[in-house]
Design a protein around this motif. Sequence first.
Motif, PDB file in Angstrom:
ATOM      1  N   VAL A  70     -12.491  12.330 -32.832  1.00  0.00           N
ATOM      2  CA  VAL A  70     -12.747  13.770 -32.903  1.00  0.00           C
ATOM      3  C   VAL A  70     -12.946  14.057 -34.384  1.00  0.00           C
ATOM      4  O   VAL A  70     -12.174  13.579 -35.215  1.00  0.00           O
ATOM      5  CB  VAL A  70     -11.566  14.596 -32.343  1.00  0.00           C
ATOM      6  CG1 VAL A  70     -11.793  16.079 -32.556  1.00  0.00           C
ATOM      7  CG2 VAL A  70     -11.358  14.299 -30.881  1.00  0.00           C
ATOM      8  N   THR A 113     -10.188  13.945 -37.340  1.00  0.00           N
ATOM      9  CA  THR A 113      -8.960  13.252 -36.947  1.00  0.00           C
ATOM     10  C   THR A 113      -8.563  12.260 -38.022  1.00  0.00           C
ATOM     11  O   THR A 113      -9.401  11.546 -38.567  1.00  0.00           O
ATOM     12  CB  THR A 113      -9.170  12.511 -35.613  1.00  0.00           C
ATOM     13  OG1 THR A 113      -9.608  13.443 -34.649  1.00  0.00           O
ATOM     14  CG2 THR A 113      -7.897  11.856 -35.140  1.00  0.00           C
ATOM     15  N   THR A 119      -6.003  11.565 -29.445  1.00  0.00           N
ATOM     16  CA  THR A 119      -6.666  11.379 -30.740  1.00  0.00           C
ATOM     17  C   THR A 119      -5.869  10.440 -31.643  1.00  0.00           C
ATOM     18  O   THR A 119      -6.405   9.915 -32.604  1.00  0.00           O
ATOM     19  CB  THR A 119      -6.875  12.728 -31.449  1.00  0.00           C
ATOM     20  OG1 THR A 119      -5.616  13.394 -31.549  1.00  0.00           O
ATOM     21  CG2 THR A 119      -7.862  13.593 -30.687  1.00  0.00           C
TER      22      THR A 119
END
Length: 175
Positions: free
Chosen positions: A94, A97, A112
């Motif tokens: 993402v 992240t 994540t």
Amino acid sequence: MKKVRCPKCNSYTVFDETRYQPGQRLVFVCSQCNKQFAIKMPPAPSPMKEETLPQEGSPREEGIGASIIVVENAFHYRQEIPLEMGDNVFGRYVYGTNINKPIETVDPSVDTRHCIIRVQKGKDDRLQFILRDAPSGTGTFYMNEILRNQDRIRLQDGSVITIGATTLILKLQGE
């Protein structure tokens, strides 16, 4: 064939990289959201001078000779992620992240920040690969057994790890 990800909707576009020159700039239009985006083909590798080649027995610059294979499924394509010394933090990619080994997937059951593989040298100077959960919401499985938060599992070549609906396999070079 290569896949590039649309920066807007994360869908993939496949293209034949052999048809383009190193360093060439390519422009794509996403078939899902019609976003136009560009990539630049990587430059051609420069020839190494003879004296800069690694000597036999010396560490190689490109890594430690181990990687994680992400098995292709409905959520993502096959990926090979090289491991490095220290903590290798795996999770779903993402934007923004803070992990060093992102998996490009749309699998919602992969956090994540999902699991960590620590690479370190043992007392016998051999590399050790130690798996632990990050912790994650859906858990990390080693050979179909769920890990508890305090578990630390030593991995071997071919070890199978499952995070969400994603399968990871440890691959050691030359084994």
